[in-house]
Scaffold this active site. Sequence first.
Site, PDB file in Angstrom:
ATOM      1  N   GLU A   1       7.709  11.135  92.046  1.00  0.00           N
ATOM      2  CA  GLU A   1       6.767  11.669  93.044  1.00  0.00           C
ATOM      3  C   GLU A   1       6.839  10.962  94.395  1.00  0.00           C
ATOM      4  OE1 GLU A   1       5.999  11.054  89.893  1.00  0.00           O
ATOM      5  OE2 GLU A   1       4.893  12.746  89.056  1.00  0.00           O
TER       6      GLU A   1
ATOM      7  N   GLY B   1       5.486  15.464  86.251  1.00  0.00           N
ATOM      8  CA  GLY B   1       4.548  16.060  85.298  1.00  0.00           C
ATOM      9  C   GLY B   1       5.150  16.220  83.907  1.00  0.00           C
TER      10      GLY B   1
ATOM     11  N   GLU C   1       4.735  12.894  82.348  1.00  0.00           N
ATOM     12  CA  GLU C   1       3.287  12.760  82.084  1.00  0.00           C
ATOM     13  C   GLU C   1       2.864  13.606  80.878  1.00  0.00           C
ATOM     14  OE1 GLU C   1       2.501  13.749  86.257  1.00  0.00           O
ATOM     15  OE2 GLU C   1       1.220  11.974  86.352  1.00  0.00           O
TER      16      GLU C   1
ATOM     17  N   ALA D   1       5.820  19.065  87.880  1.00  0.00           N
ATOM     18  CA  ALA D   1       4.944  20.110  88.407  1.00  0.00           C
ATOM     19  C   ALA D   1       5.796  20.966  89.343  1.00  0.00           C
ATOM     20  CB  ALA D   1       3.794  19.475  89.175  1.00  0.00           C
TER      21      ALA D   1
HETATM   22  N1  COA Z   1       9.507  22.454  90.830  1.00  0.00           N
HETATM   23  C1  COA Z   1       9.986  23.658  91.163  1.00  0.00           C
HETATM   24  N2  COA Z   1      11.258  24.043  90.919  1.00  0.00           N
HETATM   25  C2  COA Z   1      12.062  23.172  90.282  1.00  0.00           C
HETATM   26  C3  COA Z   1      11.623  21.888  89.902  1.00  0.00           C
HETATM   27  C4  COA Z   1      10.277  21.551  90.185  1.00  0.00           C
HETATM   28  N3  COA Z   1       9.758  20.383  89.821  1.00  0.00           N
HETATM   29  N4  COA Z   1      12.660  21.246  89.323  1.00  0.00           N
HETATM   30  C5  COA Z   1      13.696  22.085  89.318  1.00  0.00           C
HETATM   31  N5  COA Z   1      13.359  23.248  89.923  1.00  0.00           N
HETATM   32  C6  COA Z   1      14.177  24.447  90.134  1.00  0.00           C
HETATM   33  C7  COA Z   1      15.145  24.247  91.295  1.00  0.00           C
HETATM   34  O1  COA Z   1      14.491  24.490  92.534  1.00  0.00           O
HETATM   35  C8  COA Z   1      16.180  25.276  90.962  1.00  0.00           C
HETATM   36  O2  COA Z   1      15.690  26.564  91.295  1.00  0.00           O
HETATM   37  P1  COA Z   1      16.650  27.628  92.071  1.00  0.00           P
HETATM   38  O3  COA Z   1      17.782  27.850  91.105  1.00  0.00           O
HETATM   39  O4  COA Z   1      15.768  28.815  92.269  1.00  0.00           O
HETATM   40  O5  COA Z   1      17.079  26.933  93.324  1.00  0.00           O
HETATM   41  C9  COA Z   1      16.263  25.229  89.435  1.00  0.00           C
HETATM   42  O6  COA Z   1      15.037  24.646  89.021  1.00  0.00           O
HETATM   43  C10 COA Z   1      17.390  24.365  88.920  1.00  0.00           C
HETATM   44  O7  COA Z   1      17.274  23.080  89.492  1.00  0.00           O
HETATM   45  P2  COA Z   1      18.469  22.324  90.257  1.00  0.00           P
HETATM   46  O8  COA Z   1      17.853  21.336  91.191  1.00  0.00           O
HETATM   47  O9  COA Z   1      19.414  23.323  90.857  1.00  0.00           O
HETATM   48  O10 COA Z   1      19.191  21.597  89.043  1.00  0.00           O
HETATM   49  P3  COA Z   1      20.067  20.265  89.112  1.00  0.00           P
HETATM   50  O11 COA Z   1      20.714  20.147  87.788  1.00  0.00           O
HETATM   51  O12 COA Z   1      20.941  20.255  90.303  1.00  0.00           O
HETATM   52  O13 COA Z   1      19.012  19.074  89.301  1.00  0.00           O
HETATM   53  C11 COA Z   1      16.948  17.865  88.838  1.00  0.00           C
HETATM   54  C12 COA Z   1      18.091  18.768  88.278  1.00  0.00           C
HETATM   55  C13 COA Z   1      15.934  17.700  87.727  1.00  0.00           C
HETATM   56  C14 COA Z   1      17.542  16.490  89.195  1.00  0.00           C
HETATM   57  C15 COA Z   1      16.340  18.524  90.098  1.00  0.00           C
HETATM   58  O14 COA Z   1      16.011  19.863  89.794  1.00  0.00           O
HETATM   59  C16 COA Z   1      15.079  17.837  90.578  1.00  0.00           C
HETATM   60  O15 COA Z   1      15.159  16.780  91.187  1.00  0.00           O
HETATM   61  N6  COA Z   1      13.904  18.466  90.326  1.00  0.00           N
HETATM   62  C17 COA Z   1      12.638  17.964  90.787  1.00  0.00           C
HETATM   63  C18 COA Z   1      12.179  16.797  89.963  1.00  0.00           C
HETATM   64  C19 COA Z   1      10.889  16.234  90.508  1.00  0.00           C
HETATM   65  O16 COA Z   1      10.832  15.682  91.575  1.00  0.00           O
HETATM   66  N7  COA Z   1       9.811  16.381  89.710  1.00  0.00           N
HETATM   67  C20 COA Z   1       8.504  15.869  90.080  1.00  0.00           C
HETATM   68  C21 COA Z   1       7.695  16.910  90.736  1.00  0.00           C
HETATM   69  S1  COA Z   1       6.136  16.277  91.260  1.00  0.00           S
END
Ligand code: COA
Length: 281
Positions: free
Chosen positions: A133, A110, A113, A64
């Site tokens: 989460e 999400g 999910e 999400a």
């Molecule tokens: N919500 C909003 N934005 C998200 C996102 C999310 N769940 N997951 C990734 N993004 C965005 C990042 O903020 C970033 O945006 P920016 O370029 O404007 O800063 C872009 O996507 C790329 O992500 P980034 O974190 O730079 O890539 P990465 O390869 O370094 O890391 C992940 C990849 C998946 C490990 C990392 O993005 C992450 O941990 N995301 C969240 C996962 C999460 O907790 N999901 C559950 C949500 S309830």
Amino acid sequence: MENVIYETKDGIAYITINRSDKLNALNSPTMNELIEAFSLAESNPQLRVVILTGAGEKSFVAGADINELAELDPIGGKRHSSMGQEIFNFIESHMTKPVIAAVNGFALGGGCELAMACHIRIASENAKFGQPEVGLGLIPGYGGTQRLPRLVGKGRALELILTGKMIDAAEAFRIGLVNQIVPYAGFIEVEKDGIKKQKPDLAATKKALIAEAVKLAQSIIAQAPVAVGLAVEAVNRGLEMTMAEGQAVESNLFGLVYTTEDFIEGTQAFIEKRKPKWIGR
Ligand code: COA
């Protein structure tokens, strides 16, 4: 639609979540467009199967949208969770057409999910699954606490939900979270700081993943359409019931397929040693 691409070809609807700059994170417009795309697929009688994937080669859905979640209050959180659950329930229980998740990278929160709400999951070798989460001070809210234990068992589900850890495609396959893994479709040479390295060819791997999903879709399309939809319904409804109640549902649906012309066609084709020609009713 802006954040979802909807395409159709040869009986298959292709729904692609298209926010690759945010790793296809699900914000509200994307969720609304998802329901729109699934409704289009459900209402088109020419379509038999849906393949759901994420744009690009890095992510299916990274969860999400955390920026949106950060703005909610308790009542907003409750509403947000119910709305997400409703959309994913639509995919799982209201689609009479099977939905295949082609997981092409991160399927987190999400995203995991969403994949679990689909009927079948296949994943490319670079896919990663997790429910992170608790690391955000949250819990899964789009059905994850319910679907994950049903798919992989309570102990494994709790391990994933309580640690927030990511698992790779091989582990997801081992625990039954995905049906099939599509291996890397080759490697490309990259050079960094004068050192040459082999890197998986993710573009070719994504193509191979979709090709496998299409193969799977075609093997479903070869079956009787109404029977396929009712089989999904029997499994879904039965899982919410006791064995006896589930079997009663099964018998009723079994009786219902006798009303279709495809039942006559399917059994006659077998007897006449020919391929059936389905009409979908
Ligand atoms: N919500 C909003 N934005 C998200 C996102 C999310 N769940 N997951 C990734 N993004 C965005 C990042 O903020 C970033 O945006 P920016 O370029 O404007 O800063 C872009 O996507 C790329 O992500 P980034 O974190 O730079 O890539 P990465 O390869 O370094 O890391 C992940 C990849 C998946 C490990 C990392 O993005 C992450 O941990 N995301 C969240 C996962 C999460 O907790 N999901 C559950 C949500 S309830």
